[in-house]
Design an enzyme around this catalytic site. Sequence first.
Site, PDB file in Angstrom:
ATOM      1  N   GLN A   1      -5.429  -0.509  -3.627  1.00 11.70           N
ATOM      2  CA  GLN A   1      -6.468  -1.689  -4.299  1.00 11.70           C
ATOM      3  C   GLN A   1      -7.171  -1.311  -5.443  1.00 11.70           C
ATOM      4  O   GLN A   1      -7.348  -1.932  -6.521  1.00 11.70           O
ATOM      5  CB  GLN A   1      -7.046  -2.145  -3.159  1.00 11.70           C
ATOM      6  CG  GLN A   1      -7.925  -3.790  -3.750  1.00 11.70           C
ATOM      7  CD  GLN A   1      -8.327  -4.420  -2.595  1.00 11.70           C
ATOM      8  OE1 GLN A   1      -8.017  -4.195  -1.329  1.00 11.70           O
ATOM      9  NE2 GLN A   1      -9.495  -5.145  -2.691  1.00 11.70           N
TER      10      GLN A   1
ATOM     11  N   CYS B   1      -1.840  -2.997   6.872  1.00 14.81           N
ATOM     12  CA  CYS B   1      -1.661  -1.367   7.313  1.00 14.81           C
ATOM     13  C   CYS B   1      -2.840  -1.621   8.557  1.00 14.81           C
ATOM     14  O   CYS B   1      -3.149  -0.987   9.471  1.00 14.81           O
ATOM     15  CB  CYS B   1      -1.557  -0.344   6.338  1.00 14.81           C
ATOM     16  SG  CYS B   1      -2.872  -0.415   5.271  1.00 14.81           S
TER      17      CYS B   1
ATOM     18  N   CYS C   1       0.945  -1.259  -0.012  1.00 12.93           N
ATOM     19  CA  CYS C   1      -0.068  -0.102  -0.074  1.00 12.93           C
ATOM     20  C   CYS C   1       0.879   1.312   0.115  1.00 12.93           C
ATOM     21  O   CYS C   1       1.858   1.264   0.796  1.00 12.93           O
ATOM     22  CB  CYS C   1      -0.789   0.009   1.204  1.00 12.93           C
ATOM     23  SG  CYS C   1      -0.437   0.921   2.703  1.00 12.93           S
ATOM     24  N   GLU C   2       0.501   2.128  -0.765  1.00 14.40           N
ATOM     25  CA  GLU C   2       1.209   3.347  -0.976  1.00 14.40           C
ATOM     26  C   GLU C   2       1.250   4.508   0.370  1.00 14.40           C
ATOM     27  O   GLU C   2       2.154   5.237   0.134  1.00 14.40           O
ATOM     28  CB  GLU C   2       0.931   4.053  -2.154  1.00 14.40           C
ATOM     29  CG  GLU C   2      -0.296   4.743  -2.446  1.00 14.40           C
ATOM     30  CD  GLU C   2      -0.662   5.371  -3.712  1.00 14.40           C
ATOM     31  OE1 GLU C   2       0.140   5.030  -4.715  1.00 14.40           O
ATOM     32  OE2 GLU C   2      -1.285   6.171  -3.811  1.00 14.40           O
ATOM     33  N   HIS C   3       0.274   4.235   1.169  1.00  9.47           N
ATOM     34  CA  HIS C   3       0.137   5.032   2.178  1.00  9.47           C
ATOM     35  C   HIS C   3       1.024   4.608   3.370  1.00  9.47           C
ATOM     36  O   HIS C   3       1.471   5.524   4.235  1.00  9.47           O
ATOM     37  CB  HIS C   3      -1.309   5.159   2.801  1.00  9.47           C
ATOM     38  CG  HIS C   3      -2.297   5.627   1.739  1.00  9.47           C
ATOM     39  ND1 HIS C   3      -3.437   5.018   1.433  1.00  9.47           N
ATOM     40  CD2 HIS C   3      -2.136   6.343   0.746  1.00  9.47           C
ATOM     41  CE1 HIS C   3      -4.105   5.591   0.403  1.00  9.47           C
ATOM     42  NE2 HIS C   3      -3.302   6.614   0.022  1.00  9.47           N
ATOM     43  N   HIS C   4       1.320   3.310   3.483  1.00 11.02           N
ATOM     44  CA  HIS C   4       1.984   2.904   4.705  1.00 11.02           C
ATOM     45  C   HIS C   4       3.288   1.922   4.207  1.00 11.02           C
ATOM     46  O   HIS C   4       4.007   1.502   4.944  1.00 11.02           O
ATOM     47  CB  HIS C   4       1.006   2.131   5.824  1.00 11.02           C
ATOM     48  CG  HIS C   4       0.010   2.725   6.053  1.00 11.02           C
ATOM     49  ND1 HIS C   4      -1.380   2.715   5.503  1.00 11.02           N
ATOM     50  CD2 HIS C   4      -0.074   3.725   7.092  1.00 11.02           C
ATOM     51  CE1 HIS C   4      -2.068   3.549   6.159  1.00 11.02           C
ATOM     52  NE2 HIS C   4      -1.516   4.129   7.062  1.00 11.02           N
TER      53      HIS C   4
ATOM     54  N   HIS D   1      -5.322  -6.227   4.224  1.00 15.53           N
ATOM     55  CA  HIS D   1      -4.324  -4.950   4.463  1.00 15.53           C
ATOM     56  C   HIS D   1      -3.615  -5.014   5.498  1.00 15.53           C
ATOM     57  O   HIS D   1      -4.324  -4.907   6.618  1.00 15.53           O
ATOM     58  CB  HIS D   1      -4.697  -3.697   4.088  1.00 15.53           C
ATOM     59  CG  HIS D   1      -5.328  -3.258   2.873  1.00 15.53           C
ATOM     60  ND1 HIS D   1      -4.755  -2.644   1.745  1.00 15.53           N
ATOM     61  CD2 HIS D   1      -6.425  -4.025   1.774  1.00 15.53           C
ATOM     62  CE1 HIS D   1      -5.606  -2.614   0.724  1.00 15.53           C
ATOM     63  NE2 HIS D   1      -6.556  -3.340   0.720  1.00 15.53           N
TER      64      HIS D   1
HETATM   65 ZN    ZN Z   1      -2.107   1.429   4.083  1.00 11.47          ZN
END
Ligand code: ZN
Length: 189
Positions: free
Chosen positions: A117, A147, A76-79, A145
Site C-alpha cells: 500500500q 491477508c 499484496c505482494e507478500h501474500h 487487507h
Molecule cells: Zn499481505
Amino acid sequence: MNRDRVEKLIRELLVEFGEDPQREGLAKTPERVAKSWEFLLRGYGADLKQITQQAMFTQDTNNMIVVRDIEVYSLCEHHMLPFFGRCHIGYIPRGKVLGVSKLARIADAFARRLQIQERLTQQIARAVMVSIDAEGAGVVIEARHLCMMMRGVEKQNSLMTTSSVLGSFHSSGATRAEFLALIGKGRYD
Ligand SMILES: [Zn+2]
C-alpha cells in the site's frame, strides 16, 4: 502472461492442495484463475504516458483539485491476497489539469499489480505530480487487507492509512491541511 503456462501451474497447485483438478467443479478453474489474474494484474501492461496525455487540459488555475473516494483493488505482494479501499487524490496544477476519470485510471494502473500500500500511494502521487508538472500533489489511501483479515487474529476491522505528499503539499503545512480537510481527514496539528 503465458495463459497456457499459468493454467498448467494452477492445475499443479490444485494437486498440491490435495485436490483433484479433474473433478467437475475444478475442471475449468485453472482457465478462470488465469483469466482473472490477467485482469487483476493488468497494470503491468498499462501505458501511463498514454493514460495521462490523452486527458490533459490546459487551464489557468492554481486552485487545489481534489477527487475523493476512488475505489482501489490491489493484491499484496507478500501474500497475493487482495487489499482494497479508497484513494483520495489532490493536486495544485500549474497550467495543466487531468480529467477526473484519468486520476482513477492512474490509480488503477498501479493498483493492478502486486503491491504494498505504501508504494502504491507513492507511485500514484508521483505520477500525478510528474505527468502535469503540478505544483504539489497528495494521495491518501485507506484500505483493508485480506491477508490480515483472513489470516490474522482479531484484525477484522483494521484499516490501514497511507499518505504521500509531494511539492507544495510537502513543504506547506497549510496546503497539506487544506487537502486533509477537503478529504474529510481534519488537520495534522
Ligand atoms: Zn499481505
